[in-house]
Design a protein around this motif. Sequence first.
Motif, short mmCIF file in Angstrom:
data_model
loop_
_atom_site.label_atom_id
_atom_site.label_comp_id
_atom_site.label_asym_id
_atom_site.label_seq_id
_atom_site.Cartn_x
_atom_site.Cartn_y
_atom_site.Cartn_z
N PHE A 3 0.80 -1.78 -0.40
CA PHE A 3 -0.25 0.08 -0.35
C PHE A 3 0.69 1.00 0.38
CE2 PHE A 3 -4.04 2.49 2.11
CZ PHE A 3 -4.01 2.19 0.60
N ASN A 4 1.67 1.08 0.62
CA ASN A 4 2.88 2.26 0.79
C ASN A 4 3.10 2.57 -0.87
OD1 ASN A 4 5.77 2.83 0.92
ND2 ASN A 4 5.17 3.52 2.60
N ASN A 5 3.58 1.75 -1.01
CA ASN A 5 4.61 1.69 -2.44
C ASN A 5 3.72 2.34 -3.73
OD1 ASN A 5 7.09 -0.50 -3.28
ND2 ASN A 5 6.15 -0.03 -1.16
N ILE A 6 2.30 1.88 -3.34
CA ILE A 6 1.06 2.51 -4.60
C ILE A 6 1.18 3.56 -4.43
CG2 ILE A 6 -0.98 2.02 -5.01
CD1 ILE A 6 -0.85 -1.07 -4.68
N LEU A 7 0.90 4.13 -3.09
CA LEU A 7 0.62 5.84 -2.51
C LEU A 7 2.29 6.51 -3.00
CD1 LEU A 7 -0.45 4.89 0.83
CD2 LEU A 7 -1.75 6.15 -1.61
N LEU A 8 3.31 5.99 -2.89
CA LEU A 8 4.41 6.25 -3.28
C LEU A 8 4.47 6.86 -4.63
CD1 LEU A 8 6.56 5.76 -1.04
CD2 LEU A 8 5.92 8.06 -1.01
N ALA A 9 4.07 5.89 -5.23
CA ALA A 9 4.15 5.75 -6.71
C ALA A 9 3.18 6.26 -7.47
CB ALA A 9 4.21 3.94 -7.21
N VAL A 10 2.13 6.17 -7.27
CA VAL A 10 0.79 7.41 -7.60
C VAL A 10 0.73 9.09 -7.50
CG1 VAL A 10 -1.83 7.65 -7.58
CG2 VAL A 10 -1.61 5.01 -7.52
N ALA A 11 1.46 8.92 -6.39
CA ALA A 11 1.94 10.06 -5.47
C ALA A 11 3.06 11.04 -6.85
CB ALA A 11 1.77 10.36 -5.51
N PRO B 111 -2.37 24.96 -7.00
CA PRO B 111 -3.57 24.83 -6.65
C PRO B 111 -3.43 23.36 -7.09
CG PRO B 111 -3.22 26.45 -7.79
CD PRO B 111 -2.27 26.71 -7.66
N PHE B 112 -3.07 23.18 -8.29
CA PHE B 112 -3.48 21.62 -9.22
C PHE B 112 -2.64 20.79 -7.68
CE2 PHE B 112 -1.44 18.14 -11.11
CZ PHE B 112 -2.55 16.98 -11.71
N PHE B 113 -1.20 21.00 -7.95
CA PHE B 113 -0.80 19.91 -7.31
C PHE B 113 -0.69 19.87 -5.47
CE2 PHE B 113 2.49 21.05 -10.64
CZ PHE B 113 2.82 19.93 -10.98
N ASN B 114 -1.34 20.77 -4.82
CA ASN B 114 -1.47 20.86 -3.59
C ASN B 114 -2.72 19.40 -3.23
OD1 ASN B 114 0.46 22.28 -3.04
ND2 ASN B 114 -0.72 24.72 -2.83
N MET B 115 -3.74 20.72 -4.30
CA MET B 115 -5.52 19.06 -4.53
C MET B 115 -4.94 17.58 -4.84
SD MET B 115 -7.57 22.46 -6.11
CE MET B 115 -9.12 20.26 -5.92
N ALA B 116 -4.23 17.60 -5.72
CA ALA B 116 -3.86 15.97 -6.14
C ALA B 116 -2.90 15.25 -5.18
CB ALA B 116 -3.51 16.33 -7.74
N PHE B 117 -1.84 16.07 -5.07
CA PHE B 117 -0.83 15.07 -4.31
C PHE B 117 -1.12 15.27 -2.36
CE2 PHE B 117 3.30 15.47 -1.95
CZ PHE B 117 4.08 14.53 -2.21
N THR B 118 -1.65 16.09 -2.20
CA THR B 118 -1.98 15.90 -0.72
C THR B 118 -2.69 14.82 -0.03
OG1 THR B 118 -1.92 18.50 -0.38
CG2 THR B 118 -2.50 16.90 1.71
N PRO B 119 -3.44 14.23 -0.82
CA PRO B 119 -4.16 13.16 -0.12
C PRO B 119 -3.59 11.98 -0.18
CG PRO B 119 -5.61 14.23 -2.22
CD PRO B 119 -4.93 15.17 -1.69
N PHE B 120 -2.63 11.89 -1.21
CA PHE B 120 -2.11 10.74 -1.08
C PHE B 120 -0.83 10.57 -0.02
CE2 PHE B 120 -2.83 10.71 -5.53
CZ PHE B 120 -3.63 9.41 -5.31
N MET B 121 -0.14 11.56 0.42
CA MET B 121 0.72 11.92 1.08
C MET B 121 -0.79 11.48 2.45
SD MET B 121 3.38 12.37 0.97
CE MET B 121 3.01 10.97 -0.88
N VAL B 122 -1.84 12.62 2.69
CA VAL B 122 -2.26 12.47 3.94
C VAL B 122 -3.23 10.22 3.98
CG1 VAL B 122 -4.50 12.60 4.91
CG2 VAL B 122 -3.46 14.56 4.15
N VAL B 123 -2.64 9.98 3.51
CA VAL B 123 -3.29 8.32 3.53
C VAL B 123 -2.01 7.45 4.41
CG1 VAL B 123 -3.87 6.45 2.63
CG2 VAL B 123 -4.88 8.34 2.28
N LEU B 124 -1.08 8.43 3.44
CA LEU B 124 0.88 7.52 3.61
C LEU B 124 1.08 7.81 5.39
CD1 LEU B 124 3.22 6.01 2.40
CD2 LEU B 124 4.07 8.39 2.18
#
Length: 683
Positions: free
Chosen positions: A378-386, A413-426
Amino acid sequence: MCPPVAPWRRLWPLALACNRPNIGAMIVELGHFALILAFAVAIAQTVIPLIGAHKGWPGWMSVAEPAASLQFLLLCYSFVALTYAFVTSDFSVGLVVANSHTAKPMLYKISGVWGNHEGSMLLWVLILALFGAMAAWFGGNLPPSLRARVLGVQASISVAFLAFILFTSNPFERLQIPPFDGRDLNPLLQDPGLAFHPPFLYLGYVGLSICFSFAVAALLEGRVDAAWGRWVRPWTLAAWLFLSIGIGLGSWWAYYELGWGGFWFWDPVENASFMPWLIAAALLHSAIVVEKRESLKSWTILLAIMAFGFSLIGTFIVRSGVITSVHAFANDPERGVFILAILAVFMGGALTLFAARAGVMQAKGVFGMVSRESALVFNNILLAVAAIVVFFGTIWPLVAELALGRKLSVGPPFFNMAFTPFMVVLALILPVGAILPWKRARLGRALKQLRVPFALALSLAALVWAMQTGRSALGPVGLFLGTWLVAGAATDLWIRSGRGAIGARLGRLMRLPRADWGKAVAHAGLGVAIFGIAGLLAWEVEDIRVADIGERFEVAGYGIQLDAVDRVNGPNYLSTMATMTVWRGDRQVAQLHPEKRIYPVAGMPTTEAGIDNGFLRDIYLVIGDPQENGGWAVRTYIKPFANWIWAGTIIMALGGLLSLSDRRYRMAAGAARQPKADAVPAE
């Protein structure tokens, strides 16, 4: 007047004007000659060991080690020779003329060596050769055929980039008529942060080349097993460690030097270093599963290939000119095509080999849905998709312009919205995954062990939420995640100390392997950085106004007074320097000197912010231009927890260093040692 030098004399660098030897010029010309010799050695290192490994000829395979050492020594001399030209202001070298000046401070004369396209590429191949030489020096535990293939693949990358340097980006090109002085280095690069940022950054993403070489060598060998996972981990960890330091230095420089008050702008060149960092983090965790459980083999090999692939993509972005950036080194499409060809050959060849060798990467270990293996997947998937999100956001303007004929800009704005959720879940799953057992686990038991960190994190977040009024949830959420990670890392260590009396557990805690401590420290550092970022973005105060000399104004409880504005002459610049006093009530907090500099030779201005650093906040002052009606434009920022961002980066790097110092994972170790009976093995 000196007689003209015959054309044949130019082939031999020891003859100079009037046929009298000049030691300085001879050093530089020998540096050029060493670069050519390194190219020839790299070709031999590529061909002979790979043929020897394929045929099983020990003599041919043994060529790899001395060739790797010789290539590195030749490139060392070449780099030292170029540095000598900069230090002595040898303006017969075109690169020195374009990037140096006699009045420049010595530190920036040296950093000018890599503050340009040609010199930075020489540093690129030097680090490439360094990792190859280290694999030769510390790879005695590797099977001879695998070692030969690793060094052969590593040398093939050197061949490609040495050809790129010699044929398109030669740093030793001479000028027929040297000028009296140079055109100076880009003023933005004349800063201590930028002097050290590129070497660390290159040690990171060029260092990922050795992971690529290990992956391709394993595919050629037809063997991917636990031993391979153990061998590749230290290299990945070293590259990730240096990349973390390099990114942190670049972010710190942007914060205090550019004058806009930010630490990250999602610039294409910033992203070029961040994407390999994300993939390297995924690779580091994935290699653990290969080593411990002999699972995720194909995924780990693919990550090793893609980590270096993203490094090559970053090199293309920085040097091709296809994407505009203040950090870009060159704007030359022809050079970009050359780098694109290198990318296509190495990535295309490696992925083709990966597809052909799929059968040798069958997983042996099985694991349940709830296990440490699953958490790492799961960690790998989050990092790779991010990383993929950042990649598409970076190249989309180029794709839109080529395919649609439209000029688009993809910003924060795009990066903050698209990237941040993956880091929160991680961040949410890291403490849970760290304490899960291998193969099979019970989620309820793990969550029960983390009830104290969760309660602490939730309580602090609730307290901050109650104290703030009319603010976003970003600050409390960041505090929750940061506390969750730090407390979760501490809990992980405490669980590993076993059971019994507190004194006995503390004793066992001190005897835990350094890799265990390193993992916990790195995770805690991530928590500190996350809270620093969230706190800064949530609670920052900004004030822009026109201030008169002697005027005092209030910003977020601080009194700011503009005392004076003076003209100051620096060693190679002219400065408009303000003197500003900061008060907290009747107590003077600091006296700061923000500047606006102009570098006459380069004709470029820079902004030097005045910053009072504190544990809980920074006071950040910027002086602007004089106004027609009197007064000066002044920007004031109160930045809470700004230094926590870089403190978190330092802590993460320290965690990586602790893990790298674990004797079981040193590159010279012959095999993994058995852990002590009272210590739980590192992940």
